[in-house]
Design an enzyme around this catalytic site. Structure first.
Site, PDB file in Angstrom:
ATOM      1  N   LYS A  53      -2.676  15.184  -9.128  1.00  0.00           N
ATOM      2  CA  LYS A  53      -1.656  14.428 -10.037  1.00  0.00           C
ATOM      3  C   LYS A  53      -0.456  15.818  -9.974  1.00  0.00           C
ATOM      4  CE  LYS A  53      -1.243  11.251 -11.638  1.00  0.00           C
ATOM      5  NZ  LYS A  53      -0.860   9.990 -11.145  1.00  0.00           N
ATOM      6  N   ASP A  92       0.926  -1.249   0.021  1.00  0.00           N
ATOM      7  CA  ASP A  92      -0.173   0.126  -0.032  1.00  0.00           C
ATOM      8  C   ASP A  92       0.919   1.186  -0.055  1.00  0.00           C
ATOM      9  OD1 ASP A  92      -1.700   2.106   1.060  1.00  0.00           O
ATOM     10  OD2 ASP A  92      -3.030   0.719   1.585  1.00  0.00           O
TER      11      ASP A  92
END
Length: 338
Positions: A169, A73
């Site tokens: 992003k 993760d």
């Protein structure tokens, strides 16, 4: 693809171990496939490697001998260090597509963890998957300006218009660049646009669902807007290409074409005329938006050839038909898409 690229892959890819985060996703799956084709040993990360949604990876050519999946993760640094152990390179592809307000801090923390875990484990080279959402969302850019690697979206504009994915992003890419510089890592960034083409995974992702909804007429109208498109296989090849070129650093804009949504719908109707594709443009009272100029020259200079959008759309729809996501309302031509 150029012969130089083929030779580069065959010489450098053999027996080298690399890790791909988000290996089971739309882009991640194709990156894994491309790496296996080139002879790499691949370790793919997933939150649950045993989940059936990752089963398609184990069916790829070369997977039996050279692919392993591990639990990791991006918010768990220890799991990342374990995943990156012994790897020459890391492809950080994992990134959910959503407008969740928590996405920005999660993307930043996850990216920081990936870069630092890679450095901790002696990885020398990282390829980061950004998005053209980090590049093109700027209302102040001149219509005559060329969109290229120097461009950035306007963060405040993205925030005000609820484009939180673009915010995430942008911040994640900036974090990757800053952290890689601090830790002495070689970093190349692939910046793909709306990604089209056939799926390896079973479930629909954002862009394939986008096509399916237009083709079935679920979306009653399309916006007076332009968008940039690229084939998912070109995106995967771009990742491997920039990884294999030692001189490849910084951003690489991965766009095949820019066109109005009306043109996209026209292509879909021509390819699949029996579907009730969306035909109405939203009337916003403005002149028809014009495609902007862009440059993908940096990737072309490295040998990447871009797939025509018409081919990408055709094979995306055939794939969705074969996987049961679209009804077969007319005879399907026998065409390979993998």
């Amino acid at each position: 693809m150029s012969s130089n690229f083929e030779a580069n892959n065959n010489n450098n890819g053999e027996k080298q171990l690399v890790c791909v985060t988000g290996a089971g996703g739309f882009i991640g799956s194709w990156v894994v496939k491309e790496l296996l084709i080139r002879g790499y040993h691949v370790r793919g990360t997933a939150r649950d490697p045993a989940d059936s949604k990752n089963a398609h990876l184990l069916e790829l050519e070369g997977a039996d001998e050279r692919l392993s999946l591990c639990r990791a993760d991006v918010l768990d640094a220890a799991s990342l260090r374990a995943a990156f152990s012994g790897c020459h390179g890391v492809f950080h592809v994992a990134s959910p597509v959503s407008n969740d307000p928590d996405l920005v801090p999660v993307a930043v923390e996850g990216t920081r963890n990936v870069i630092n875990a890679a450095a901790d484990m002696g990885v020398r080279r990282v390829v980061f998957t950004s998005s053209y959402g980090a590049v093109h969302m700027n209302p102040n850019r001149s219509p005559d300006a060329v969109l290229d690697e120097t461009c950035w979206s306007d963060y405040e504009f993205c925030k005000q218009t609820d484009n939180l994915y673009c915010c995430a992003k942008m911040m994640a890419e900036m974090t990757a660049t800053e952290e890689a510089a601090k830790r002495g890592l070689e970093l190349a960034v692939v910046v793909p646009s709306m990604t089209m083409g056939p799926m390896l995974q079973q479930t629909l992702n954002f862009s394939t669902n986008h096509v399916a909804r237009y083709l079935m007429g679920t979306k009653k109208s399309y916006p007076n807007a332009v968008a940039a498109y690229v084939d998912v296989r070109d995106v995967a090849r771009a990742h491997v290409l920039v990884y294999e070129r030692p001189e490849a650093r910084g951003r690489y804009l991965c766009i095949g074409t820019v066109l109005h949504r009306a043109e996209l719908l026209r292509m879909l109707r021509e390819l699949f005329p029996r579907y009730p594709a969306t035909a109405k443009c939203e009337d916003d009272g403005k002149p028809m938006a014009k495609p902007y100029k862009f440059s993908n020259q940096r990737l072309k200079d490295l040998g990447l050839e871009f797939t025509p959008l018409r081919k990408s759309l055709n094979e995306a729809v055939l794939c969705m038909q074969q996987k049961g996501h679209l009804p077969l309302i007319y005879p399907v031509p026998k065409r390979a898409y993998l």
